[in-house]
Design an enzyme around this catalytic site. Structure first.
Site, short mmCIF file in Angstrom:
data_model
loop_
_atom_site.label_atom_id
_atom_site.label_comp_id
_atom_site.label_asym_id
_atom_site.label_seq_id
_atom_site.Cartn_x
_atom_site.Cartn_y
_atom_site.Cartn_z
CG ASP A 26 -0.17 0.06 2.53
OD1 ASP A 26 0.88 -0.60 2.63
OD2 ASP A 26 -0.61 0.75 3.46
CD GLU A 27 -0.93 4.74 2.97
OE1 GLU A 27 -1.88 5.48 3.26
OE2 GLU A 27 -0.13 4.32 3.82
#
Length: 539
Positions: free
Chosen positions: A355-356
């Site tokens: 993620d991210e």
């Protein structure tokens, strides 16, 4: 007039009982008799026949009760010697939970029960359709019998037995003057989903072995069966990797705000795994990458393009760090890490993050997550990744998506299994309301009712849902009391969403049972949020 008054009173009482039969709430009805007397009768609908969480699949009340006493024994019998030995451990767990408050030293006996007044734990006669976690619990004045197809089902039934006793059973010292009774009933139960998880972020703020064990024990009583440990991030690397000691010596030396940080040795991690296994909880390790990697980049220069170590980071920003996705040094490092972790982690899963990764070019990201998934599979693990891992062409249906945002169309198209962790419903670090002293609100406020009133099928097709998980991110959660406050009382609701079919769940009925859990949590020393809608504004 007397006869007429009595007749009117009886009609009123009958009408009130009929109304109550259609409502899920416990009520005390006050009726004025013709002679001015007052009769108070407590009614409870079938849907609130107990305070057990998660709500059992089937609960049929019986007559009478079983009373636990100092002469009660726990009998265990499996289908073979190995199974019997495993049931002995479950029985010893139950004894350890019942002894502090009762003062009883309950005997654990292998074999058939030969007398009344005992507890029986057995897989003999267990039915395959109960699955691994299903059980049947029959209570009458002569005793309690829990039957299951597998010992894990017996353990889940033991949690129901514990919740069937008075709340004082959860006190840590001897309690006098309490009748340790269990209402007569037949309970048939099994879970809706096989994955019911709690995630603890130990990277942003470090939590000790004992603090993690305590959360495992508390979660297990609500039949949570997975605890996911977020072991690496920009602010800390928390698990010893023997080939790369600086990951913990340097990368584990701090946390958000610049505190002392910390890490688990491999022996400590194995201790956590063993502790959880005795509660039939699976520990799932996570190493977030290619983003959220500054702690690793600060530990070893070869992981950076210039060969120099990055400065340690103690802030709360995300998206600024990345592994080199075009360097074999990166993949050799990851291979070494996953190899060591696989040797000490019996879980069939390993979480590879994803993620991210805002600083990772999309092409590099796609290649990276696909290659790391294959490394995990090489060591016999099923990889789990946060979205947007599913958008990589390199990711196929043999990777599990942990879905924290609304989008998952690529995963659905690929028929990937999905763990639902939608941030606006399941993130434990989101505030209950604007006055909550801890946590964040970027995904919205999550009151206890909002946390309960959703279903995994709101976010994915039923056939693809592996289960759900409630993550606690700890950028702003610094200690055990704050952790308790954000997890409870929301986690019991998440546990029920994962265990109890959607058609059997109702907020108005659930909050009655949740209120009954309050004294149990207090007796266990849990610093839970006392929602005024449930416990009243005076609390």
């Amino acid at each position: 007039m007397k006869k007429s008054g009595e007749s009117t009173w009886k009609v009123m009482a009958l009408m009130l009982m009929m109304v109550l039969a259609l409502t899920p709430m416990i009520a005390v009805i006050t009726v004025m008799t013709s002679e001015g007397g007052i009769v108070q009768t407590a009614f409870m609908s079938d849907r609130t026949a107990n305070n057990i969480i998660p709500k059992p699949l089937s609960y049929e009340a019986g007559k009478g009760k079983f009373i636990l006493n100092k002469n009660t024994s726990i009998y265990v019998k499996g289908n073979n010697e190995e199974e019997t030995e495993e049931l002995v451990k479950v029985a010893e767990f139950l004894r350890e939970k019942l002894s502090p408050a009762t003062g009883y030293e309950l005997k654990v006996i292998k074999g058939e029960n030969t007398a009344k007044g005992n507890i029986i734990l057995t897989t003999v006669g267990g039915e395959e359709n109960q699955g691994t976690e299903g059980y049947k619990m029959v209570t009458d004045p002569s005793g309690v019998t829990i039957t299951a197809f597998k010992p894990e089902g017996i353990f889940r039934g033991v949690q129901t037995l514990r919740q069937s006793l008075p709340a004082d059973i959860d006190k840590s010292t001897i309690v006098k003057g309490v009748e340790w009774s269990i209402p007569a009933a037949t309970i048939v139960d099994k879970p809706e989903y096989s994955y019911r998880g709690l995630m603890i972020d130990v990277a942003r703020h470090f939590f000790t072995v004992d603090e993690v064990k305590r959360q495992i024990d508390l979660a297990a009583q609500y039949k949570i069966n997975k605890v996911h440990l977020h072991l690496s991030d920009d602010q800390g690397w928390r698990l010893e990797i023997k080939k790369y000691p600086d990951l913990t010596l340097i990368g584990g030396s701090t946390e958000v705000g610049g505190g002392p940080g910390g890490y688990y040795t491999q022996e400590q991690f194995k201790d956590i795994v063993d502790y959880a296994a005795k509660r039939y909880v699976e520990i799932i390790p996570e190493f977030d990458m290619p983003g959220h990697t500054n702690a690793a980049l600060a530990s070893y220069g070869f992981l950076n393009p210039d060969g120099q170590k990055k400065p340690l980071y103690t802030g709360t920003k995300v998206g600024f760090s990345t592994f080199m996705t075009d360097s074999e040094k990166t993949y050799n490092f990851i291979d070494d890490v996953i190899k060591e972790v696989s040797e000490i982690s019996p879980s069939k899963y390993i979480h590879i993050g994803g993620d991210e990764a805002d600083s990772t070019p999309k092409e590099g990201y796609d290649y990276f997550v696909g290659r790391v998934a294959k490394i995990a599979q090489k060591y016999g693990k099923e990889p789990i990744g946060w979205d947007p891992i599913e958008t990589s062409p390199e990711i196929t249906s043999d990777v599990i998506l942990q879905n924290w945002r609304d989008s998952n169309s690529a995963a659905v198209e690929k028929k990937m299994k999905i763990i639902t962790s939608n941030a606006s419903k399941a993130y434990l670090d989101m505030k209950y309301n604007k006055d909550t002293p801890y946590g964040l609100d970027w995904a919205g406020l999550i009151p206890v009712e909002t946390a309960y009133n959703w279903d995994p099928t709101d976010f994915a097709p039923k056939e693809l849902v592996l289960g759900l998980e409630a993550p606690l991110w700890t950028e702003f959660i610094e200690d055990q009391d704050q952790m308790d406050y954000m997890i409870y009382p929301r986690l019991p609701g998440y546990a029920e969403i994962g265990w109890t079919p959607k058609a059997s769940r109702d907020w108005e009925e659930y909050k009655v049972r949740l209120k009954g859990q309050g004294s149990r949590l207090e007796n266990e020393g849990v610093n839970y949020y006392k929602d005024p809608e449930i416990w009243g504004s005076t609390n």
